[in-house]
Design an enzyme around this catalytic site. Structure first.
Site: not given
Ligand code: OXD
Length: 307
Positions: A221, A269
């Protein structure tokens, strides 16, 4: 059985179809529509009103590995279990991504790309693998899989986690030994969940504890890292750079300094995309166990600041 479904993503129809196939007897409502009661909810980044509507559910399944979007958005209904996805196709993708990032850095491919662009033939002396430690900040189901993928390359491997981990070939550091752990990492791979305790954990102070020339990989994250502190340490020459898949604000704003920084390699991402088929199969199997009164894995531990 009543199932309430919601995703903030744009692939809701695919999920609903897969859930209907896996649980043919279930009545599925798609939020904001809802039935009289909710037995199970399957959600990704639910709005606060939906979180309140899940009180009384036997379990809520988060359609991803990280539960921070739920943990942060509102008060969680008491007594309702929150269950995260475990692997569901993500571990293999994470192993591909992190292996690439580590080898790209260790074999200095970025420098060779720059040299090729300038038509310069320059064989570099290479880095010493014995001192090229790769450390995992957080090592759950996904991190363990990634560590196993890296083992055959022979890097010294280490991990930092709340409790001691017994993973052959990986030295384990517990929470009170962060400084020692960081000092051992030429590459730091962030795989921690985002909680109140981990937000901003990688700040100027902690990043400075990495050895000179260290490289940061973040596949967890964005908010684990104070982005301006990371940039400052790369600009000062203490850190060699970073490969980042996640950001404090996503999509990464077009004006963000990361986009054009020579020390940053970034992706939008995509490190590990949830597989609908494997996720629904996993959730359906867990629902059968709950219905049979059996325990399930992946229940989020509310005692560690996740909720
Ligand atoms: C998850 C994401 O937490 O896709 O699975 O970031």
């Amino acid at each position: 059985m009543n199932i309430l479904f919601y995703t903030a993503g744009d692939n809701g129809a695919g999920w609903v179809e897969a859930i209907a196939r896996a649980l043919p007897h279930a009545r599925i409502s798609v939020w904001p529509q809802r039935g009289a009661s909710v037995d199970y909810a399957l959600v990704w980044k639910p709005p606060p009103a939906l979180i309140a509507a899940m009180s009384g559910a036997r379990a809520v399944f988060n359609l991803g590995a990280g539960v921070d979007a739920i943990a942060e958005s509102s008060a969680w209904p008491a007594g309702v279990s929150l269950v995260r996805l475990e692997d569901a196709g993500m571990a293999e993708q994470m192993a591909e991504y992190v292996t690439y990032a580590v080898l790209r850095r260790y074999r200095e491919f970025a420098a060779y790309e720059v040299a090729q662009a300038a038509a310069v033939w320059n064989a570099r002396p290479g880095l010493d693998k014995r001192t090229f430690g790769v450390g995992f900040l957080g090592i759950g189901v996904l991190g363990t899989h990634v560590a196993h993928a890296l083992l055959p390359f022979g890097f010294p491997l280490a991990c930092w986690s709340r409790t001691t981990k017994d993973i052959p070939g990986v030295s384990s550091f517990t929470a009170d030994r962060l400084e020692l752990f960081l000092a051992s990492c030429r590459i730091l791979v962030c795989m921690l969940p985002l909680t109140r305790a981990t937000r901003g954990l990688l700040s100027r102070d902690t990043l400075a504890q990495l050895p000179h020339g260290a490289y940061v990989v973040n596949v967890a994250r964005g908010a684990l890292i104070v982005e301006n502190d990371l940039l400052a340490l790369i600009d000062s020459g203490h850190l060699a750079g970073a490969m980042l898949d996640v950001f404090e604000n996503e999509p990464l704003p077009a004006v963000h300094a990361f986009w054009h920084h020579p020390g940053i390699t970034l992706t939008p991402h995509i490190c590990a995309v949830t597989s609908i088929a494997q996720s629904v199969e996993q959730i359906a199997a867990k629902i059968s166990r709950v219905e049979a009164g059996l325990a399930i894995s992946g229940v989020v531990d509310s005692g560690h600041a996740y909720l």
